[in-house]
Design an enzyme around this catalytic site. Structure first.
Site, PDB file in Angstrom:
ATOM      1  N   GLU A 133      24.514  41.361  29.812  1.00  0.00           N
ATOM      2  CA  GLU A 133      25.782  41.895  29.294  1.00  0.00           C
ATOM      3  C   GLU A 133      26.141  41.319  27.930  1.00  0.00           C
ATOM      4  OE1 GLU A 133      29.060  42.394  31.910  1.00  0.00           O
ATOM      5  OE2 GLU A 133      27.797  42.887  33.615  1.00  0.00           O
ATOM      6  N   TYR A 156      34.187  38.418  30.411  1.00  0.00           N
ATOM      7  CA  TYR A 156      33.043  37.791  31.111  1.00  0.00           C
ATOM      8  C   TYR A 156      31.857  37.672  30.162  1.00  0.00           C
ATOM      9  CZ  TYR A 156      28.705  37.641  33.830  1.00  0.00           C
ATOM     10  OH  TYR A 156      27.446  37.326  34.296  1.00  0.00           O
TER      11      TYR A 156
HETATM   12  P1  NAD Z   1      28.432  34.220  42.050  1.00  0.00           P
HETATM   13  O1  NAD Z   1      29.804  34.529  41.572  1.00  0.00           O
HETATM   14  O2  NAD Z   1      27.940  34.869  43.294  1.00  0.00           O
HETATM   15  O3  NAD Z   1      28.289  32.646  42.282  1.00  0.00           O
HETATM   16  C1  NAD Z   1      28.790  31.718  41.372  1.00  0.00           C
HETATM   17  C2  NAD Z   1      28.778  30.339  42.041  1.00  0.00           C
HETATM   18  O4  NAD Z   1      29.266  29.395  41.081  1.00  0.00           O
HETATM   19  C3  NAD Z   1      29.680  30.250  43.279  1.00  0.00           C
HETATM   20  O5  NAD Z   1      29.011  29.584  44.318  1.00  0.00           O
HETATM   21  C4  NAD Z   1      30.868  29.443  42.791  1.00  0.00           C
HETATM   22  O6  NAD Z   1      31.485  28.669  43.815  1.00  0.00           O
HETATM   23  C5  NAD Z   1      30.238  28.555  41.717  1.00  0.00           C
HETATM   24  N1  NAD Z   1      31.209  28.137  40.710  1.00  0.00           N
HETATM   25  C6  NAD Z   1      32.101  28.927  40.051  1.00  0.00           C
HETATM   26  N2  NAD Z   1      32.847  28.177  39.243  1.00  0.00           N
HETATM   27  C7  NAD Z   1      32.421  26.894  39.367  1.00  0.00           C
HETATM   28  C8  NAD Z   1      32.800  25.668  38.777  1.00  0.00           C
HETATM   29  N3  NAD Z   1      33.802  25.593  37.885  1.00  0.00           N
HETATM   30  N4  NAD Z   1      32.126  24.535  39.116  1.00  0.00           N
HETATM   31  C9  NAD Z   1      31.112  24.593  40.030  1.00  0.00           C
HETATM   32  N5  NAD Z   1      30.729  25.724  40.638  1.00  0.00           N
HETATM   33  C10 NAD Z   1      31.376  26.862  40.316  1.00  0.00           C
HETATM   34  O7  NAD Z   1      27.475  34.498  40.830  1.00  0.00           O
HETATM   35  P2  NAD Z   1      26.007  35.141  40.798  1.00  0.00           P
HETATM   36  O8  NAD Z   1      26.129  36.610  40.811  1.00  0.00           O
HETATM   37  O9  NAD Z   1      25.160  34.461  41.786  1.00  0.00           O
HETATM   38  O10 NAD Z   1      25.552  34.716  39.327  1.00  0.00           O
HETATM   39  C11 NAD Z   1      24.935  33.452  39.101  1.00  0.00           C
HETATM   40  C12 NAD Z   1      24.612  33.328  37.626  1.00  0.00           C
HETATM   41  O11 NAD Z   1      23.735  34.365  37.234  1.00  0.00           O
HETATM   42  C13 NAD Z   1      25.837  33.447  36.723  1.00  0.00           C
HETATM   43  O12 NAD Z   1      25.691  32.539  35.661  1.00  0.00           O
HETATM   44  C14 NAD Z   1      25.784  34.884  36.212  1.00  0.00           C
HETATM   45  O13 NAD Z   1      26.387  34.985  34.949  1.00  0.00           O
HETATM   46  C15 NAD Z   1      24.294  35.114  36.158  1.00  0.00           C
HETATM   47  N6  NAD Z   1      23.850  36.527  36.341  1.00  0.00           N
HETATM   48  C16 NAD Z   1      24.296  37.254  37.410  1.00  0.00           C
HETATM   49  C17 NAD Z   1      23.802  38.554  37.602  1.00  0.00           C
HETATM   50  C18 NAD Z   1      24.215  39.403  38.780  1.00  0.00           C
HETATM   51  O14 NAD Z   1      23.849  40.577  38.832  1.00  0.00           O
HETATM   52  N7  NAD Z   1      24.939  38.872  39.762  1.00  0.00           N
HETATM   53  C19 NAD Z   1      22.892  39.092  36.678  1.00  0.00           C
HETATM   54  C20 NAD Z   1      22.493  38.312  35.580  1.00  0.00           C
HETATM   55  C21 NAD Z   1      22.969  37.022  35.437  1.00  0.00           C
HETATM   56  O1  DAU Z   2      24.157  43.124  34.098  1.00  0.00           O
HETATM   57  C1  DAU Z   2      24.286  41.894  34.746  1.00  0.00           C
HETATM   58  C2  DAU Z   2      25.666  41.762  35.320  1.00  0.00           C
HETATM   59  O2  DAU Z   2      25.744  42.628  36.444  1.00  0.00           O
HETATM   60  C3  DAU Z   2      26.011  40.329  35.725  1.00  0.00           C
HETATM   61  O3  DAU Z   2      26.027  39.519  34.595  1.00  0.00           O
HETATM   62  C4  DAU Z   2      27.380  40.276  36.419  1.00  0.00           C
HETATM   63  O4  DAU Z   2      27.633  38.968  36.884  1.00  0.00           O
HETATM   64  C5  DAU Z   2      27.363  41.232  37.588  1.00  0.00           C
HETATM   65  O5  DAU Z   2      28.635  41.266  38.200  1.00  0.00           O
HETATM   66  C6  DAU Z   2      26.961  42.645  37.130  1.00  0.00           C
HETATM   67  O6  DAU Z   2      28.002  43.219  36.296  1.00  0.00           O
HETATM   68  P1  DAU Z   2      28.429  44.766  36.434  1.00  0.00           P
HETATM   69  O7  DAU Z   2      29.797  44.901  35.895  1.00  0.00           O
HETATM   70  O8  DAU Z   2      27.385  45.667  35.916  1.00  0.00           O
HETATM   71  O9  DAU Z   2      28.401  44.875  38.067  1.00  0.00           O
HETATM   72  P2  DAU Z   2      29.418  45.560  39.081  1.00  0.00           P
HETATM   73  O10 DAU Z   2      28.735  45.523  40.415  1.00  0.00           O
HETATM   74  O11 DAU Z   2      30.784  45.012  38.981  1.00  0.00           O
HETATM   75  O12 DAU Z   2      29.460  47.066  38.592  1.00  0.00           O
HETATM   76  C7  DAU Z   2      28.272  47.849  38.512  1.00  0.00           C
HETATM   77  C8  DAU Z   2      28.671  49.225  37.973  1.00  0.00           C
HETATM   78  O13 DAU Z   2      29.473  49.883  38.983  1.00  0.00           O
HETATM   79  C9  DAU Z   2      29.544  49.165  36.740  1.00  0.00           C
HETATM   80  O14 DAU Z   2      29.227  50.271  35.894  1.00  0.00           O
HETATM   81  C10 DAU Z   2      30.960  49.322  37.269  1.00  0.00           C
HETATM   82  C11 DAU Z   2      30.767  50.219  38.482  1.00  0.00           C
HETATM   83  N1  DAU Z   2      31.748  49.985  39.592  1.00  0.00           N
HETATM   84  C12 DAU Z   2      31.919  48.720  40.048  1.00  0.00           C
HETATM   85  C13 DAU Z   2      32.835  48.455  41.051  1.00  0.00           C
HETATM   86  C14 DAU Z   2      33.046  47.049  41.540  1.00  0.00           C
HETATM   87  C15 DAU Z   2      32.420  51.063  40.150  1.00  0.00           C
HETATM   88  O15 DAU Z   2      32.224  52.234  39.751  1.00  0.00           O
HETATM   89  N2  DAU Z   2      33.325  50.806  41.145  1.00  0.00           N
HETATM   90  C16 DAU Z   2      33.572  49.561  41.620  1.00  0.00           C
HETATM   91  O16 DAU Z   2      34.420  49.388  42.517  1.00  0.00           O
END
Ligand code: NAD
Ligand code: DAU
Length: 349
Positions: A133, A156
């Protein structure tokens, strides 16, 4: 015995990374540091909590004194930094929380590592896990490469971009050894049901509307979370110092097409008549600043480190749905309490 700090290991991706490292590397002592925010859940790593090479530490990366003393006690050899505020919608309602954890928290870890390692960086590594992102939004064509200019649009992604810049700056200025990865959307087990796929699975189970933002023609590139954990393992061990790698699924889906596929699979799994779940689709107000399209060019990690996704989307989605249906207690536990008021505020219901 190497001492490895993994932050955010009670969250979605972090729990898969912790599980992989604890089980695959008995010669590493893994310290999982997590503040257990709403997104952190010890149930996510219950299966490995008794492992002899695993220690859980509850703590906040925003607390600099605590982080410095943790590094002083353990003198970690490596850091895998995943802790973050991760939900775009929450960053729109409370941006400062994202600055605190994602920017200040990352700075505290960088400072602690730099000071503890005292310029002797032999065999040390700071691995920062980031997102696609940071590159902003694509039009209908093109892919994000490692040299795409940063152009974040949400609080974010701006906070993650800022943390990425600080990691690079510490590499250039102080010689801190680092690797950085920018990954696309993950899906799989233990995913908190505020994100699209687990939210919609949970709503389908409970026959609730499926809130599709805008016209649903937004595109994301989906990767099975266990494949992301494999990539993280590979980059940690074989990635080149001061390099960035993009990680993606080669798997673009428009939201509405993904939701229709999910509905079809859920009809089958739940034994509902075809078309039942799709009737729950409801178009709602769009997300402000909604990025149109993300798509990753993952050819660098593929050619340099030999990584590619191993799970097809159809297989991954099927495994994910089955996991949620087999783990309704996990879902019910985290969707009681505070989740209900979040849901009301976010979806005005
Ligand atoms: P998540 O929100 O599921 O988990 C985040 C974790 O961090 C939680 O366990 C939370 O308790 C902990 N945390 C939050 N604030 C904290 C703090 N101040 N101190 C210590 N711990 C804290 O997140 P995720 O989806 O597993 O993402 C993990 C990492 O990967 C993030 O850095 C995110 O930006 C990155 N990422 C996520 C995605 C995705 O699709 N979910 C994709 C690409 C990158
Ligand atoms: O691309 C990586 C990112 O993917 C990570 O860095 C973020 O932590 C992770 O949350 C995710 O971000 P997105 O915003 O892409 O994910 P999300 O699941 O929130 O939304 C996916 C798509 O679906 C986005 O286009 C928004 C849409 N959406 C999401 C929600 C929660 C809906 O249409 N309705 C919804 O209720």
């Amino acid at each position: 015995m190497k001492k490895i700090l993994i932050t955010g290991g009670a969250g979605f991706i972090g729990s898969h990374v912790v599980r992989r490292f604890v089980t695959k590397y008995p010669n590493y002592q893994i310290y999982n540091l997590d503040a257990l925010t709403y997104a952190g859940n010890l149930e996510n790593i219950k299966d490995i909590e008794a492992a002899p090479n695993y220690t859980f530490v509850k703590g906040d990366i925003v607390d600099a004194d605590f982080i410095n003393s943790l590094f002083a006690i353990h003198n970690f050899d490596g850091v895998l930094h995943l802790a973050a505020e991760s939900h775009v919608d929450r960053s729109i309602s409370d941006p400062l929380a994202f600055v605190r954890t994602n920017v200040i928290g990352t700075m505290n870890l960088l400072n602690a590592a730099k000071n503890q390692w005292k310029n002797d960086f032999t065999d040390k590594l700071f691995y920062h896990i980031s997102t696609d992102e940071v590159y902003g939004s694509l039009g209908a064509e093109g892919l994000f490469t490692e040299t795409t200019a940063y152009d974040p649009n949400s609080p974010y992604s701006a906070s993650k971009a800022s943390s990425d810049h600080f990691v690079r700056a510490y590499g250039e200025t102080y010689g801190l050894p680092y690797v950085l990865t920018n990954c696309s959307n993950n899906y799989g087990s233990y995913h908190f049901p505020e994100k699209l796929i687990p939210l919609f699975i949970n709503n389908i189970i409970h026959n609730r509307p499926l809130p599709v933002y805008g016209d649903g023609n937004y595109t994301r590139d989906w990767l099975f979370v266990e494949d992301h954990a494999v990539a993280i393992d590979l980059v940690f061990h074989e990635g080149k110092n001061h390099e960035t790698y993009n990680i993606g699924g080669f798997n673009e889906w428009k939201n509405i097409d993904l939701v229709k596929l999910l509905c079809q699979l859920m009809d089958q799994k739940l034994g509902r008549t075809e078309g039942t779940c799709a009737k729950l689709i409801t178009y709602v107000k769009d997300r402000p600043g909604h990025d149109l399209r993300y798509a990753i060019d993952a050819s660098k990690i593929n050619t340099e480190l030999g990584w590619k996704p191993s799970v097809t989307f159809e297989e991954g989605l099927e495994r994910t749905i089955s996991w949620y249906l087999d783990n309704t207690e996990w879902l019910d536990n985290i969707t009681s309490g505070a989740y209900q008021s979040y849901y009301k505020d976010q979806y005005s219901v």
